[in-house]
Design an enzyme around this catalytic site. Sequence first.
Site, PDB file in Angstrom:
ATOM      1  N   GLU A  46      -6.419  -2.300   2.984  1.00 54.42           N
ATOM      2  CA  GLU A  46      -7.162  -1.828   1.809  1.00 54.42           C
ATOM      3  C   GLU A  46      -8.306  -2.799   1.512  1.00 54.42           C
ATOM      4  O   GLU A  46      -8.107  -4.002   1.430  1.00 54.42           O
ATOM      5  CB  GLU A  46      -6.230  -1.727   0.593  1.00 54.42           C
ATOM      6  CG  GLU A  46      -5.072  -0.756   0.780  1.00 54.42           C
ATOM      7  CD  GLU A  46      -5.507   0.704   0.875  1.00 54.42           C
ATOM      8  OE1 GLU A  46      -6.680   1.017   0.546  1.00 54.42           O
ATOM      9  OE2 GLU A  46      -4.661   1.536   1.277  1.00 54.42           O
TER      10      GLU A  46
ATOM     11  N   CYS B 289       0.720  -0.280  -6.114  1.00 54.08           N
ATOM     12  CA  CYS B 289       0.055  -0.986  -5.010  1.00 54.08           C
ATOM     13  C   CYS B 289      -1.352  -1.408  -5.435  1.00 54.08           C
ATOM     14  O   CYS B 289      -1.726  -2.579  -5.362  1.00 54.08           O
ATOM     15  CB  CYS B 289      -0.030  -0.084  -3.788  1.00 54.08           C
ATOM     16  SG  CYS B 289       1.571   0.210  -3.019  1.00 54.08           S
TER      17      CYS B 289
ATOM     18  N   HIS C  68      -1.012  -1.373   3.620  1.00 51.41           N
ATOM     19  CA  HIS C  68      -0.068  -0.256   3.479  1.00 51.41           C
ATOM     20  C   HIS C  68       0.615  -0.026   4.830  1.00 51.41           C
ATOM     21  O   HIS C  68      -0.054   0.017   5.858  1.00 51.41           O
ATOM     22  CB  HIS C  68      -0.795   1.026   3.064  1.00 51.41           C
ATOM     23  CG  HIS C  68      -0.744   1.268   1.596  1.00 51.41           C
ATOM     24  ND1 HIS C  68      -1.863   1.420   0.805  1.00 51.41           N
ATOM     25  CD2 HIS C  68       0.321   1.399   0.754  1.00 51.41           C
ATOM     26  CE1 HIS C  68      -1.490   1.619  -0.455  1.00 51.41           C
ATOM     27  NE2 HIS C  68      -0.178   1.615  -0.510  1.00 51.41           N
TER      28      HIS C  68
END
Length: 208
Positions: free
Chosen positions: A84, A148, A167
């Site tokens: 991410e 998250c 992830h």
Amino acid sequence: MDQKKTVLVTGFEPFGEHTVNASWVAVQELKKLGLGHNVDLHVTEVPVEYQAVQNLLPSLWERHHPQLVVHVGVSGMATTVTLEKCGHNRGYIGLDNCSFYPESECCMEGGPDCINSAIDMDAVCKRVNTSDLGVSVSVSKDAGRYLCDYTYYTSLYLGKGRSAFVHVPPLGKPYSAAQLARALRVLILEMLDLLENSPENQHCQHSH
């Protein structure tokens, strides 16, 4: 001799349909592998609760003074290990494990809408995908506006960008815990390398 670096890696407790959370299983496997003799690796399981994250993260940064914090979370939609790029401040309306969500619907009132990681995730992804790791890695700009994303934004804010979020897919879809741990190990060592060799404070903020 290089000074020892400190890296903190977190996984999440079970939630919803994820009665076993692949992120924490993978992080525990990573702990067994270690990150080499000049990296102190600390691992922590993070509750799937907004208020717990608000209390826990500042104390972790304070206690360990890590060079890098890597949060690992599970995504039922992921088929690759996904890096991410940024964390988002607003849009938190999903109920946590305590059936709670922040009244303000944001991480930090008055904080920037989006904070980028100081780590070039495209570069990490490229380096790892050209290795023979056997695990596919991809990059994303949307960590999902749940715990998250909330954890990532908070950590990026506290660590001035020296944080990453990865992830992972659920176990066996397609990777085993051992494969995920090996992938995390390679990714984290690449991230440390990039952080070490990039100009300080490349921490930029932008709004989407």
